[in-house]
Every structure is written in C-alpha cells, then in structure tokens.
Design a protein around this motif. Structure first.
Motif, mmCIF file in Angstrom:
data_model
loop_
_atom_site.group_PDB
_atom_site.id
_atom_site.type_symbol
_atom_site.label_atom_id
_atom_site.label_comp_id
_atom_site.label_asym_id
_atom_site.label_seq_id
_atom_site.Cartn_x
_atom_site.Cartn_y
_atom_site.Cartn_z
ATOM 1 N N SER A 44 29.001 -66.578 -21.338
ATOM 2 C CA SER A 44 29.077 -66.762 -22.788
ATOM 3 C C SER A 44 27.836 -67.458 -23.326
ATOM 4 C CB SER A 44 30.332 -67.556 -23.157
ATOM 5 O OG SER A 44 31.506 -66.818 -22.825
ATOM 6 N N VAL A 47 25.396 -64.733 -23.678
ATOM 7 C CA VAL A 47 25.727 -63.924 -24.860
ATOM 8 C C VAL A 47 25.207 -64.601 -26.124
ATOM 9 C CG1 VAL A 47 27.651 -63.153 -26.311
ATOM 10 C CG2 VAL A 47 27.715 -62.761 -23.845
ATOM 11 N N LEU A 82 27.171 -55.896 -27.474
ATOM 12 C CA LEU A 82 27.180 -56.821 -26.346
ATOM 13 C C LEU A 82 28.622 -57.261 -26.099
ATOM 14 C CD1 LEU A 82 25.224 -58.345 -24.421
ATOM 15 C CD2 LEU A 82 25.292 -60.235 -26.059
ATOM 16 N N ASP A 84 31.162 -59.632 -24.058
ATOM 17 C CA ASP A 84 31.403 -60.808 -23.218
ATOM 18 C C ASP A 84 32.760 -60.642 -22.540
ATOM 19 O OD1 ASP A 84 31.169 -63.285 -22.073
ATOM 20 O OD2 ASP A 84 31.741 -64.401 -23.875
#
Length: 474
Positions: A44, A47, A82, A84
C-alpha cells in the motif's frame, strides 16, 4: 446541400469537442497493474507512492488491506488502473483465505504484476510460493525489492535473484527512491490494448445470475445445465463463490455465472458475506448481461431494488426474471402487477420473463430475452439519423424557457456502445427533466431494449468570452 452533407459538416465542426468529451468520460479500457505480495511488505505504501497521494490505508500492522482496491493512475501521459491487494499467503484459512483469493483474482486479471518483497528480510517461503504461482501465470512480472532506503542497502536486493523472476528492482516505497525508474519500466510492459477486457468475438456471451439470497439462482443454473452444478439449499446464502459453467439454451451456448446472494451494500457487509459480495460485484462487471432473479411469490424488496441498481450502475445489459411462478396464484398476480408498476417504473426498458426454475417452466425462453438485451446493449444510431431525429423532437417539444431564453441542442452523437452513451452539445444547461424526456423518446423511437443509456450534456462556451460561463452574465 444534402442532409448528409450538412450533418457531415456539423460532425467535422464538433470533432474536437467530441474527442475532448470522450477523454473526460474516460473512454475505453485501460491496462491493469496489480501489486501483490505477502502481508506487510509495503504494497500500500508503494501504491501511494505511484499515485502521488495518500490513498491506500497504511499501518504498521500486517493485513490492513483485505480486498482488491482499484485506483486510477497516470505516468508520462499514460493512464492505467493500479490494484492494491491484501497480503497473499499459500494455504491460508478463514478470512486470510478470502484475502488471498482477492489477490489471486488480481493476478489473473492484471496486465502487469508487481511482486513486492521486503529486501531486508529476504526471500521467505511465502515469497517463493508466490513466485512459483506467477511463473506459471505467464504475465509480465516485476520483482520489487522494497525498503532499499539508500545505496548501502542495494546488495540486499541481490539475494532475491533466487526467486527466478529476473533482476530485482530496488526501491524505497516510503522515501520514493527509484520510483520514477520503476514507473518507466512499468510503462514498457503495458500492452497497447489491455487483454481480455472485452469478450472475444464468437465466444459464449457472459451472463451473471444475480439476486438476493434464496431467489433460486442455483436452481436455475442446475435446470439449464441439466446437472447439479451448484449446491441448492433452502437456507439462504449457500452460494459464496461464483460458479461458472457453459450451458446450452435454445440452441445457443452461454457462459453462466451463479453468484452469491446480495443481502446488503458491500460496505455494510462483513466476514464471508463481505468477500462474497465483492466477488459478486466483480462477476457483474465481468459479465455482458445480468439476469436478475426476483422471487415472484414475495413482495419486491429494497434488496431487489439494490441489486437492480448495481447492475444498471455497472452499465450491463439487464433481464429481469420472476422466478417461482409455480407458487403464484391469482391474488398474488394482481398485487405483483401493481408492485412492478410502482417499484420498477424506472427500468421499464428491461425485458421481463416469468419462470419456475424448479419445474423448468419457460426457462428456455430466457435465451431470447438475453439476446434482445444484448442487441440493445450493442445498438448504435448514426450521427446523421440521431441529429435528424433530435431536430424533429425539439421542433415538436422545445426546451422550456428559463430566464427569458431556452438552451439549444446544437449537436448530438453516440460515442460508445455496451452500454450506449450519448453526448449532447448545447448552448446552455438543460433541465434534468428534459434530459430524461430525451432518453425516454430515444427508447420509444430506437429501442435500446434491455440496456441502460448514458446521456452527457456538454454546454459550449460562448465565442468571444473566454473563461465565461455558458449563458452567464458579463
């Protein structure tokens, strides 16, 4: 000058506006990059670094992220999604298994995968298991050696060559070290067009069976497949994972997905139900048409309404099936007709069919309604025909005058199908009621049976008044 030439000239004049509107509407599919790895390796944090903002929840505790979360990302003018994911672990149990499942789904559906490893800890058994899974997957993989905060720690990354995924990419997600080079490398691996975003031509059409618990989704799947493909029980919530199968209905093969019953909003669900809801939502988004089952022997509920709304918001073709018709008597039919008029008045465009999954009544007719909905979902109206129709509509029913003048619709075009999406270029803002009137007449005159319609209004700025609001005062 012929009508065709007039509309061609107008279309040329509005070309730039149409392209700009397409970009604003986020037209077209984008590649997907999935970030995977065991818990607490900094997924994370990476990200957030790629997004350039604190979006994903980060905490110094393993397992904070529990499901797939998708974000819109951009680098060097290239857009991508994207994803996660929660920490992946082999042979996980309970909630950890559900988290791992979400990570595995992300691996299967991504175009590029980032495997994040804690370079300071080194390769663990879990990292090695993840590497073996990714090697078999055949997708482009970047091995991310995270927590390399300075040059002195770079030798730590060398030990990750043993994972068999090529050269480790040393970065510090926390401090941003190496993140720009990583993004450049990601762009090199992204495909021009994402894989498997649209169903392959000629393949079976994807149909999701959805509805609240115990409306008969699994019974219908078993009836159509002539086999006990799904577990059926009178206890609501028997199905948790989507069940895929190919079935032949009225001479055509369809790819049916039986999903878990949706009890409540995903954000309000918990435990197994939460992850079942996520997988059902993914099944709807992956489908071309959703068959929503309602229990005709019971009143149309708020849960039924919520499922229908979810399908419409996902932009999927829709067929409404009233199941358990064998339990409906004359009194119930009387009240059901009134419930349909009251509760389903905003989706009168969806085909409806009455069946009994238990007895097999009318189930073969489902194929006809699915085809009808898919035809509406893929329907396109030419620009010339659309604008000629719109001119006649406006002449017969002009926009109401507001503030001494009425906004004019200058040009219209259909920018997409699956579902149909329209843009109206106007001289000012249109009343929402008038936009709904245009949509209603579009359906009356062109059909679009079984498909939601999106209409976007783009008010053009007056020439000579840069920066001014359309129709605004000086």
């Amino acid at each position: 000058m012929t009508d065709e030439a007039i509309w061609a000239a107008l279309a040329e004049e509005f070309t730039a506006d149409v392209e700009a509107a397409r970009a604003e509407l986020d037209e077209g599919p984008v590649p997907v990059v999935a970030v995977v790895g065991r818990p607490n390796v900094g997924k994370s944090t990476l990200v957030n670094r790629i997004l350039g903002r604190r979006q994903a929840v980060v905490e110094d505790v393993p397992g904070v992220t529990r499901d797939r979360v998708a974000y819109d990302a951009q680098w060097a003018g290239r857009r991508f999604t994207l994803v996660d994911t929660g920490g992946w672990e082999p042979d996980a149990k309970g909630r950890a298994a559900a988290i791992a499942t979400q990570a595995e789904i992300a691996m299967r559906t991504a175009d590029v995968i980032l495997l994040v490893v804690d370079a300071i800890v080194g390769a663990t058994d879990t990292d090695e298991a993840a590497a073996r899974v990714l090697q078999r997957g055949g997708k482009p993989v970047l091995l991310i050696a995270n927590k390399i905060d300075d040059q002195r720690l770079e030798p730590e990354a060398a030990g990750l060559w043993s994972l068999g995924l090529g050269e480790p990419f040393p970065i510090s997600a926390l401090h941003g070290r190496g993140s720009g080079d990583l993004l450049d490398e990601i762009l090199k691996l992204l495909p021009e067009m994402p894989e498997d975003r649209e169903p392959k031509a000629g393949g079976p059409r994807r149909v999701a069976l959805v509805g609240r618990p115990n409306v008969g989704k699994s019974s219908l799947l078993n009836q159509l497949s002539k086999d006990d493909r799904a577990v059926v029980d009178s206890v609501a919530g028997t199905t948790v994972d989507p069940v895929d199968t190919l079935v032949d209905i009225d001479g055509e093969t369809f790819h049916l997905v039986d999903t878990a019953g949706l009890r409540r909003r995903v954000a309000q669900a918990s435990g197994t139900e939460y992850y079942a809801s996520l997988r059902t939502q993914s099944a709807i988004e992956a489908a071309e048409v959703a068959v929503v089952l309602l229990d005709s022997s019971e009143p149309i509920s708020e849960q039924d309404q919520r499922v229908l709304t979810q399908v419409v918001e996902a932009g999927r073709a829709l067929v409404i099936v009233f199941n358990k018709w064998d339990l409906v008597d004359e009194d119930r039919r009387y009240y059901l007709d009134r419930e349909i008029d009251r509760e389903l008045k905003r989706i009168t465009w969806a085909p409806r069919i009455n069946i009994s999954a238990l007895t097999g009544r009318a189930v073969q007719k489902l194929a006809r309604e699915i085809r009808t909905a898919l035809d509406g979902w893929e329907q396109r109206v030419s620009t010339g025909e659309l604008n000629q129709w719109l001119a006649a509509l406006i002449a017969a029913h002009p926009h109401p005058i507001r503030g001494g003048k009425a906004p004019r619709i200058l040009f219209a075009t259909q920018v997409d199908i699956r579902p149909p999406r329209f843009i109206l270029f106007t001289s000012g803002r249109l009343d929402p009621q008038y936009v709904r009137y245009v949509e209603r007449r579009l359906r009356e005159d062109f059909g679009f049976i079984g498909s939601p319609i999106s209409i976007t209004v783009k008010a053009r700025e007056k020439r000579g008044k840069p920066g001014g609001k359309p129709g605004g005062k000086k």
